[in-house]
Write a protein that holds these residues in place. Structure first.
Motif, short mmCIF file in Angstrom:
data_model
loop_
_atom_site.label_atom_id
_atom_site.label_comp_id
_atom_site.label_asym_id
_atom_site.label_seq_id
_atom_site.Cartn_x
_atom_site.Cartn_y
_atom_site.Cartn_z
N GLU A 66 41.33 36.08 48.56
CA GLU A 66 41.88 35.94 49.91
C GLU A 66 42.29 34.50 50.12
OE1 GLU A 66 38.97 37.47 52.63
OE2 GLU A 66 39.25 39.52 51.91
N PHE A 67 43.48 34.34 50.70
CA PHE A 67 44.07 33.03 50.96
C PHE A 67 44.31 32.87 52.45
CE2 PHE A 67 45.46 34.43 46.79
CZ PHE A 67 45.31 33.31 45.99
N SER A 68 44.30 31.63 52.91
CA SER A 68 44.72 31.34 54.29
C SER A 68 46.24 31.52 54.35
CB SER A 68 44.36 29.90 54.66
OG SER A 68 45.17 28.99 53.90
N LYS A 69 46.81 31.47 55.55
CA LYS A 69 48.26 31.58 55.70
C LYS A 69 48.99 30.43 55.00
CE LYS A 69 49.76 32.39 59.86
NZ LYS A 69 49.92 32.57 61.31
N THR A 70 48.30 29.33 54.78
CA THR A 70 48.92 28.18 54.12
C THR A 70 48.72 28.21 52.60
OG1 THR A 70 46.96 26.80 54.49
CG2 THR A 70 48.71 26.71 56.16
N GLY A 71 48.00 29.24 52.10
CA GLY A 71 47.85 29.42 50.66
C GLY A 71 46.59 28.87 50.04
N LEU A 72 45.59 28.50 50.85
CA LEU A 72 44.32 28.01 50.30
C LEU A 72 43.36 29.17 50.07
CD1 LEU A 72 43.71 24.81 52.45
CD2 LEU A 72 44.65 24.96 50.14
N VAL A 73 42.69 29.18 48.92
CA VAL A 73 41.72 30.24 48.62
C VAL A 73 40.56 30.16 49.60
CG1 VAL A 73 40.10 31.16 46.91
CG2 VAL A 73 42.31 30.25 46.15
N GLN A 74 40.26 31.28 50.25
CA GLN A 74 39.13 31.38 51.17
C GLN A 74 38.00 32.18 50.56
OE1 GLN A 74 41.22 32.98 54.63
NE2 GLN A 74 41.12 30.96 55.56
N HIS A 75 38.36 33.12 49.67
CA HIS A 75 37.35 33.95 49.01
C HIS A 75 37.91 34.42 47.68
CE1 HIS A 75 34.25 36.91 48.25
NE2 HIS A 75 35.21 37.78 48.00
N ALA A 76 37.06 34.41 46.67
CA ALA A 76 37.43 34.96 45.36
C ALA A 76 36.21 35.64 44.78
CB ALA A 76 37.91 33.84 44.43
N ASN A 77 36.35 36.90 44.41
CA ASN A 77 35.21 37.62 43.87
C ASN A 77 34.97 37.21 42.41
OD1 ASN A 77 37.11 39.04 42.33
ND2 ASN A 77 37.05 40.84 43.65
N GLU A 78 33.90 37.72 41.83
CA GLU A 78 33.52 37.35 40.46
C GLU A 78 34.63 37.69 39.46
OE1 GLU A 78 30.84 35.70 39.29
OE2 GLU A 78 30.11 35.42 41.32
N GLU A 79 35.31 38.81 39.68
CA GLU A 79 36.38 39.20 38.77
C GLU A 79 37.51 38.18 38.79
OE1 GLU A 79 39.31 42.99 37.91
OE2 GLU A 79 37.51 43.28 39.10
N ALA A 80 37.91 37.74 39.97
CA ALA A 80 38.97 36.74 40.07
C ALA A 80 38.53 35.43 39.45
CB ALA A 80 39.35 36.52 41.54
N CYS A 81 37.32 35.03 39.69
CA CYS A 81 36.82 33.78 39.12
C CYS A 81 36.71 33.90 37.60
CB CYS A 81 35.48 33.41 39.73
SG CYS A 81 35.61 32.92 41.46
N GLY A 82 36.37 35.09 37.10
CA GLY A 82 36.28 35.30 35.66
C GLY A 82 37.63 35.14 34.98
N VAL A 83 38.69 35.60 35.63
CA VAL A 83 40.04 35.45 35.07
C VAL A 83 40.38 33.98 34.92
CG1 VAL A 83 42.50 35.78 35.59
CG2 VAL A 83 40.89 37.66 35.92
N THR A 84 39.92 33.17 35.84
CA THR A 84 40.24 31.74 35.80
C THR A 84 39.12 30.93 35.13
OG1 THR A 84 39.30 31.37 37.98
CG2 THR A 84 41.64 31.90 37.88
N HIS A 85 38.17 31.62 34.55
CA HIS A 85 37.03 31.00 33.86
C HIS A 85 36.16 30.15 34.78
CE1 HIS A 85 38.60 32.49 30.10
NE2 HIS A 85 39.78 32.02 30.44
N GLY A 86 36.04 30.58 36.03
CA GLY A 86 35.16 29.91 36.98
C GLY A 86 33.98 30.80 37.30
N LEU A 87 33.11 30.35 38.15
CA LEU A 87 31.95 31.12 38.55
C LEU A 87 31.88 31.21 40.06
CD1 LEU A 87 29.34 29.48 36.16
CD2 LEU A 87 30.44 31.70 35.86
N GLY A 88 31.39 32.35 40.55
CA GLY A 88 31.19 32.51 41.98
C GLY A 88 32.45 32.22 42.76
N ASP A 89 32.33 31.51 43.84
CA ASP A 89 33.48 31.14 44.66
C ASP A 89 34.03 29.78 44.23
OD1 ASP A 89 33.96 33.34 46.20
OD2 ASP A 89 32.79 32.67 47.91
N SER A 90 34.12 29.57 42.93
CA SER A 90 34.58 28.28 42.40
C SER A 90 36.04 27.97 42.75
CB SER A 90 34.41 28.24 40.88
OG SER A 90 35.20 29.25 40.26
#
Length: 106
Positions: free
Chosen positions: A2-26
């Motif tokens: 989920e992104f704000s209207k200006t394009g900033l990430v507000q929420h990312a689930n584990e699957e999304a973070c896994g795609v980017t090789h991050g953890l949690g709400d990284s």
């Protein structure tokens, strides 16, 4: 994701973070252009995508994350507006589709 209207990430689930090789709400606070690049796979500017979504439109397709990097991935899905209580668009949601998140770019 989920992104704000200006394009900033507000929420990312584990699957999304896994795609980017991050953890949690990284990814919290990252800009959509940092994840998908300044242009989409079809050459459209990311700012054009943001404008379309804020106007209430959806965008389906395959999108490249981390373009030009070793962690580059093609992710299928859609960007959709997130309506607020009064029906106005309050944010943007990216919904990935199936195994596309695991497709590496060669």
């Amino acid at each position: 994701m989920e992104f704000s209207k200006t394009g900033l990430v507000q929420h990312a689930n584990e699957e999304a973070c896994g795609v980017t090789h991050g953890l949690g709400d990284s990814l919290i606070g990252e800009h959509i252009a940092d994840l998908f690049g300044p242009r989409l796979s079809d050459g459209a500017e990311i700012s054009t995508l943001l404008l379309r979504i804020v106007q209430g439109k959806q965008q389906y397709g395959c999108f490249e994350m981390h373009r030009g990097e070793e962690t580059s991935r093609i992710v299928g899905g859609r960007f959709a507006p997130m309506p607020g209580p009064g029906g106005e668009v309050c944010g943007i949601r990216f919904i990935g589709a199936g195994d596309a998140a695991n497709s590496t770019r060669s």
